[in-house]
Design a protein around this motif. Structure first.
Motif, PDB file in Angstrom:
ATOM      1  N   VAL A   1       0.838  -1.207   0.000  1.00 49.98           N
ATOM      2  CA  VAL A   1       0.000   0.000   0.000  1.00 49.98           C
ATOM      3  C   VAL A   1       0.873   1.258   0.000  1.00 49.98           C
ATOM      4  CG1 VAL A   1      -1.965  -1.095   1.145  1.00 49.98           C
ATOM      5  CG2 VAL A   1      -0.209   0.052   2.528  1.00 49.98           C
TER       6      VAL A   1
ATOM      7  N   GLN B   1       6.840   3.254   1.891  1.00 57.43           N
ATOM      8  CA  GLN B   1       7.470   4.076   2.936  1.00 57.43           C
ATOM      9  C   GLN B   1       8.376   3.297   3.900  1.00 57.43           C
ATOM     10  OE1 GLN B   1       4.761   6.223   5.554  1.00 57.43           O
ATOM     11  NE2 GLN B   1       6.233   5.882   7.187  1.00 57.43           N
TER      12      GLN B   1
ATOM     13  N   ARG C   1      -4.620  -0.460  -3.160  1.00 56.98           N
ATOM     14  CA  ARG C   1      -5.488  -0.378  -1.978  1.00 56.98           C
ATOM     15  C   ARG C   1      -6.875  -0.924  -2.291  1.00 56.98           C
ATOM     16  NH1 ARG C   1      -3.446   5.091   1.163  1.00 56.98           N
ATOM     17  NH2 ARG C   1      -1.254   4.491   0.931  1.00 56.98           N
TER      18      ARG C   1
HETATM   19  O1  4AD Z   1      -1.940   9.587   2.864  1.00 55.22           O
HETATM   20  P1  4AD Z   1      -1.445   8.263   2.360  1.00 55.22           P
HETATM   21  O2  4AD Z   1      -2.225   7.053   2.674  1.00 55.22           O
HETATM   22  O3  4AD Z   1       0.052   8.155   2.913  1.00 55.22           O
HETATM   23  C1  4AD Z   1       0.890   7.093   2.809  1.00 55.22           C
HETATM   24  O4  4AD Z   1       0.691   6.098   2.156  1.00 55.22           O
HETATM   25  C2  4AD Z   1       2.215   7.299   3.471  1.00 55.22           C
HETATM   26  N1  4AD Z   1       2.866   5.996   3.644  1.00 55.22           N
HETATM   27  C3  4AD Z   1       3.043   8.251   2.659  1.00 55.22           C
HETATM   28  C4  4AD Z   1       4.382   8.557   3.262  1.00 55.22           C
HETATM   29  O5  4AD Z   1       4.432   9.218   4.296  1.00 55.22           O
HETATM   30  N2  4AD Z   1       5.450   8.107   2.657  1.00 55.22           N
HETATM   31  O6  4AD Z   1      -1.264   8.348   0.774  1.00 55.22           O
HETATM   32  C5  4AD Z   1      -0.446   9.323   0.201  1.00 55.22           C
HETATM   33  C6  4AD Z   1      -1.143   9.948  -0.985  1.00 55.22           C
HETATM   34  C7  4AD Z   1      -2.448  10.665  -0.643  1.00 55.22           C
HETATM   35  O7  4AD Z   1      -2.231  11.944  -0.150  1.00 55.22           O
HETATM   36  C8  4AD Z   1      -3.132  10.679  -1.999  1.00 55.22           C
HETATM   37  O8  4AD Z   1      -2.626  11.713  -2.817  1.00 55.22           O
HETATM   38  C9  4AD Z   1      -2.689   9.354  -2.595  1.00 55.22           C
HETATM   39  O9  4AD Z   1      -1.517   8.965  -1.925  1.00 55.22           O
HETATM   40  N3  4AD Z   1      -3.715   8.320  -2.458  1.00 55.22           N
HETATM   41  C10 4AD Z   1      -4.480   7.869  -3.462  1.00 55.22           C
HETATM   42  N4  4AD Z   1      -4.534   8.195  -4.767  1.00 55.22           N
HETATM   43  C11 4AD Z   1      -5.412   7.551  -5.546  1.00 55.22           C
HETATM   44  N5  4AD Z   1      -6.242   6.577  -5.097  1.00 55.22           N
HETATM   45  C12 4AD Z   1      -6.220   6.202  -3.792  1.00 55.22           C
HETATM   46  N6  4AD Z   1      -7.023   5.206  -3.370  1.00 55.22           N
HETATM   47  C13 4AD Z   1      -5.312   6.857  -2.908  1.00 55.22           C
HETATM   48  N7  4AD Z   1      -5.029   6.745  -1.600  1.00 55.22           N
HETATM   49  C14 4AD Z   1      -4.046   7.640  -1.349  1.00 55.22           C
END
Ligand code: 4AD
Ligand code: MG
Length: 479
Positions: A205, A208, A229
């Motif tokens: 997912v 990181q 996801r």
């Molecule tokens: O906020 P998220 O869940 O953060 C992480 O996955 C951390 N591990 C990131 C990190 O700190 N390295 O997801 C990051 C971004 C979101 O802000 C959004 O832009 C995108 O990923 N995102 C999606 N884009 C499209 N479809 C989805 N289902 C998404 N879920 C998250």
């Protein structure tokens, strides 16, 4: 003869030059004696006009040419009679490489709905809209690598198959080679020791956790890979398979993390403004037409170019979650309406409408919210002194809401173990992540930028399914 691309011919083709062009027919019109064929090879938005005269091209050939066919044209460049083009091609010879029968070819030259085009995603690259979107997508991919490379970040490939759920949200797709009709069972439970990897695995997912391992040795790294996801969100901003850019920086705190995200986003969007003018102009007009058909209250607050400049030229407002909740509690999105989801109060997660309100109506700037309640964020975020909030940050954009999510990481072993226990995350699963806190730990921070949300914002497309060639969403994995 060497084949030429249309982009090069329209930019620098010389009148009188003989050239060979291979491309797809967008339209064919004309009279009995002369045909005008608009050709496009995807190299640019513009078509090349081919003039096919019965004197040089047989009627038999011309009759086989319809919208969607692929042809090879040899001819001489001439000054264009029509407006908006530098040159046109007077055909000497045409080979039909592949026909497209007009009764069967689904992509006729008329307006098609985005929904219909998703059903023919195998052909939609041949529309102006999708070729423009994909050229901008390509430009952004290179701009991302260029941004990090030129600042000394190393690109790290993190695994696609993992045994962990980095976000702890339980929305993973399982990876197995079990025969699902005959799964080995031991003591009433699935026996994953018999599975391909000898343990339970899933599609990642987020890169990181592995990215952190690299950063804690190499300093500044970034990943740019596919993430998956299984969240059942049928919205215009969610995909089940999407690409994420995740920088991770050793010794950085949350402020530096915010600085990096702001600089990255502003640099990328400036680069689109400076380098993708033709495609932007086309997409901008397209969006204006689309907006006209919407109800007033559903219309976007800005035109495409305005929203790009809104980010490129404005500093991002930084506000704590707690301040944002106070603002939202005392606001109404407009005179008639209340928020669809009422603000439940401190501790609740924000909905996209709240995020957009803060950006579009209240601050009129891109916004970075930080210091969120720990209960609505992942286990790995650094706990603040108050014991209630964590060093998290979300970057919020107009029209989109959250585009970046990140945090300063919990680098203290005992605090991290405490958070994992509170959230029922078994230590055995992440022993290696904990080891990083045992051996040479240090503060570090990073974030994830959803690449399709970025492309969506840069192209002004209303639905995220239209900025990735083959979207994967609930009940849809065609092509
Ligand atoms: O906020 P998220 O869940 O953060 C992480 O996955 C951390 N591990 C990131 C990190 O700190 N390295 O997801 C990051 C971004 C979101 O802000 C959004 O832009 C995108 O990923 N995102 C999606 N884009 C499209 N479809 C989805 N289902 C998404 N879920 C998250
Ligand atoms: Mg998030």
């Amino acid at each position: 003869m060497k084949r030429s691309e249309i982009k090069a011919l329209l930019a620098a083709g010389k009148v009188g030059e003989t050239v060979l062009v291979k491309a797809w027919v967008r339209t064919k019109r004309g009279s009995k004696n002369v045909n005008f064929i608009a050709l496009n090879d995807g190299s640019c938005l513009q078509n090349l006009q081919v003039v096919a005269d019965l004197k040089s091209i047989s009627e038999e050939i011309l009759q086989r040419i319809h919208t969607g066919a692929c042809i090879a044209v040899e001819g001489k460049l001439a000054e264009s009679q029509g407006s908006g083009q530098s040159v046109e091609l007077l055909a000497n010879k045409i080979d039909v490489l592949g026909e497209a029968h007009p009764d069967e070819y689904p992509l006729q030259p008329k307006k098609h709905s985005m929904e219909f085009l998703r059903e023919i995603a195998h052909l939609r690259f041949r529309t102006n809209t999708f070729s423009a979107v994909n050229r901008i997508r390509h430009h952004l991919i290179f701009a991302v690598h260029d941004y990090f490379n030129s600042r000394g970040f190393l690109n790290i490939h993190t695994p696609i198959i993992t045994g962990s759920d980095a976000e702890g949200a339980g929305e993973t797709f399982k990876v197995t080679n079990f025969d699902l009709k005959n799964v080995p069972v031991k003591d009433g439970e699935v026996d994953f020791s018999e599975d391909f990897f000898g343990k339970e695995t899933n599609l990642t997912v987020s890169g990181q956790l592995e990215g952190e391992l690299a950063a804690m040795a190499m300093g500044k790294i970034y990943t740019f890979g596919p993430t998956f996801r299984a969240e059942n969100s049928n919205t215009s901003r969610h995909l089940a398979e999407f690409w994420m850019i995740e920088p991770e920086v050793a010794f950085a705190d949350l402020d530096e993390n915010m600085d990096l995200s702001e600089d990255l986003l502003r640099t990328l969007l400036k680069s689109v403004l400076e380098n993708c003018a033709d495609d932007l102009e086309f997409l901008s007009k397209r969006r204006e037409d689309e907006e006209k058909n919407k109800k007033q209250e559903d219309r976007s607050p800005m035109s495409l170019l305005e929203q790009l400049k809104f980010v490129a030229e404005n500093e991002f407002k930084r506000v704590s979650y707690t301040e944002a909740i106070d603002i939202l509690r005392n606001s109404k999105p407009n005179k008639k309406k209340k928020f669809n989801y009422l603000i439940e109060g401190w501790g609740a997660d924000l909905q996209s409408e709240h995020e957009r309100f803060l950006v579009e109506k209240h601050f009129k700037q891109p916004v970075i919210l930080y210091d969120y309640p720990k209960d609505i964020k992942a286990f790995y975020m650094r706990l603040n002194e108050d014991g209630k909030t964590v060093r998290a940050m979300d970057v919020l954009f107009p029209g989109i809401g959250e585009i970046v999510g990140g945090s300063q990481r919990e680098e203290r072993l005992e605090e991290l173990k405490g958070r994992m226990a509170e959230m029922n995350i078994p230590e055995e699963e992440l022993w290696w992540y904990l080891d990083l806190r045992k051996f040479g730990t240090a503060p570090h921070a990073g974030f994830g930028l959803g690449f399709e949300r970025l492309v969506q914002f840069a192209t002004g497309m209303g639905n995220i399914r239209d900025v990735i060639p083959f979207p994967r969403t609930p009940k849809n994995a065609e092509f």
